[in-house]
Design a protein around this motif. Structure first.
Motif, PDB file in Angstrom:
ATOM      1  N   UNK A 115       0.760  -1.116   0.163  1.00 51.35           N
ATOM      2  CA  UNK A 115      -0.026   0.028  -0.039  1.00 51.35           C
ATOM      3  C   UNK A 115       0.962   1.187   0.017  1.00 51.35           C
ATOM      4  N   UNK A 116       0.375   2.328  -0.666  1.00 47.69           N
ATOM      5  CA  UNK A 116       1.355   3.530  -0.623  1.00 47.69           C
ATOM      6  C   UNK A 116       1.056   4.172   0.822  1.00 47.69           C
ATOM      7  N   UNK A 117       2.305   4.616   1.175  1.00 42.77           N
ATOM      8  CA  UNK A 117       2.328   5.373   2.543  1.00 42.77           C
ATOM      9  C   UNK A 117       2.985   6.853   2.314  1.00 42.77           C
ATOM     10  N   UNK A 118       2.766   7.489   3.256  1.00 46.94           N
ATOM     11  CA  UNK A 118       3.307   8.912   3.227  1.00 46.94           C
ATOM     12  C   UNK A 118       4.098   9.005   4.719  1.00 46.94           C
ATOM     13  N   UNK A 119       4.142   7.874   5.449  1.00 44.94           N
ATOM     14  CA  UNK A 119       4.604   8.123   6.758  1.00 44.94           C
ATOM     15  C   UNK A 119       5.880   7.323   6.924  1.00 44.94           C
ATOM     16  N   UNK A 120       6.298   7.425   8.154  1.00 42.37           N
ATOM     17  CA  UNK A 120       7.700   6.646   8.206  1.00 42.37           C
ATOM     18  C   UNK A 120       7.494   4.885   8.243  1.00 42.37           C
ATOM     19  N   UNK A 121       6.335   4.499   8.353  1.00 53.12           N
ATOM     20  CA  UNK A 121       5.802   3.423   8.156  1.00 53.12           C
ATOM     21  C   UNK A 121       5.879   2.599   6.882  1.00 53.12           C
ATOM     22  N   UNK A 122       7.067   2.679   6.404  1.00 51.86           N
ATOM     23  CA  UNK A 122       7.503   2.295   5.008  1.00 51.86           C
ATOM     24  C   UNK A 122       8.229   0.908   4.973  1.00 51.86           C
ATOM     25  N   UNK A 123       8.307   0.157   4.247  1.00 50.40           N
ATOM     26  CA  UNK A 123       9.028  -1.142   4.270  1.00 50.40           C
ATOM     27  C   UNK A 123      10.383  -1.076   4.732  1.00 50.40           C
ATOM     28  N   UNK A 124      11.106   0.105   4.344  1.00 52.53           N
ATOM     29  CA  UNK A 124      12.464   0.062   4.737  1.00 52.53           C
ATOM     30  C   UNK A 124      12.733   0.138   6.398  1.00 52.53           C
ATOM     31  N   UNK A 125      11.624   0.824   6.896  1.00 52.53           N
ATOM     32  CA  UNK A 125      11.853   0.697   8.508  1.00 52.53           C
ATOM     33  C   UNK A 125      10.991  -0.296   9.020  1.00 52.53           C
ATOM     34  N   UNK A 126      10.693  -1.268   8.436  1.00 58.76           N
ATOM     35  CA  UNK A 126       9.959  -2.426   9.011  1.00 58.76           C
ATOM     36  C   UNK A 126      10.746  -3.613   9.514  1.00 58.76           C
ATOM     37  N   UNK A 127      10.369  -4.240  10.452  1.00 59.32           N
ATOM     38  CA  UNK A 127      11.160  -5.533  10.971  1.00 59.32           C
ATOM     39  C   UNK A 127      11.471  -6.533   9.950  1.00 59.32           C
ATOM     40  N   UNK A 128      10.651  -6.672   9.117  1.00 56.58           N
ATOM     41  CA  UNK A 128      10.812  -7.943   7.985  1.00 56.58           C
ATOM     42  C   UNK A 128      11.522  -7.460   6.898  1.00 56.58           C
ATOM     43  N   UNK A 129      11.905  -6.242   6.638  1.00 59.31           N
ATOM     44  CA  UNK A 129      12.571  -6.020   5.566  1.00 59.31           C
ATOM     45  C   UNK A 129      14.033  -6.238   5.752  1.00 59.31           C
ATOM     46  N   UNK A 130      14.632  -6.733   4.443  1.00 55.49           N
ATOM     47  CA  UNK A 130      16.062  -7.173   4.359  1.00 55.49           C
ATOM     48  C   UNK A 130      16.614  -6.715   2.996  1.00 55.49           C
ATOM     49  N   UNK A 131      17.965  -6.742   2.828  1.00 56.54           N
ATOM     50  CA  UNK A 131      18.430  -6.505   1.395  1.00 56.54           C
ATOM     51  C   UNK A 131      19.816  -7.525   1.427  1.00 56.54           C
TER      52      UNK A 131
END
Length: 94
Positions: free
Chosen positions: A31-47
């Motif tokens: 979902x599009x978001x304009x807050x700090x709650x984006x994928x990059x700040x999520x516990x499940x995000x990895x690169x």
């Protein structure tokens, strides 16, 4: 290819396919978001460093790849703070 980050045993057991074979997440999940709650700040995000050291952005919760740029402007319903933000840098052990 880069060295994968260590994963909890339960999560490692769930991973059926190599990361390179995961499909990309689409609008049904992200979902599009304009807050700090984006994928990059999520516990499940990895690169990871993929073939030719090209970064691969992943969601461990959905076992899917995230298109470059989407990790900054999207999130899913499963977004959660990482443990550092939830509990602090060095939580006191009782």
């Amino acid at each position: 290819m880069g060295v994968p980050l260590p994963r909890p045993a339960a999560l490692h057991a769930r991973l059926d396919l190599p990361i390179e074979e995961w499909s990309y997440l689409d609008e049904a999940v992200l979902l599009e978001t304009r807050s700090r709650k984006a994928c990059m700040t999520c516990h499940w995000f990895r690169h990871y460093a993929g073939v030719n050291c090209i970064p691969m952005l992943t969601c461990q919760l959905h076992q899917g790849l995230i298109a470059h740029g989407e990790h900054l402007t999207s999130r899913c319903q499963g977004w959660t703070d990482d443990m550092t933000r939830q509990r602090g840098w060095a939580p006191e052990v009782a």
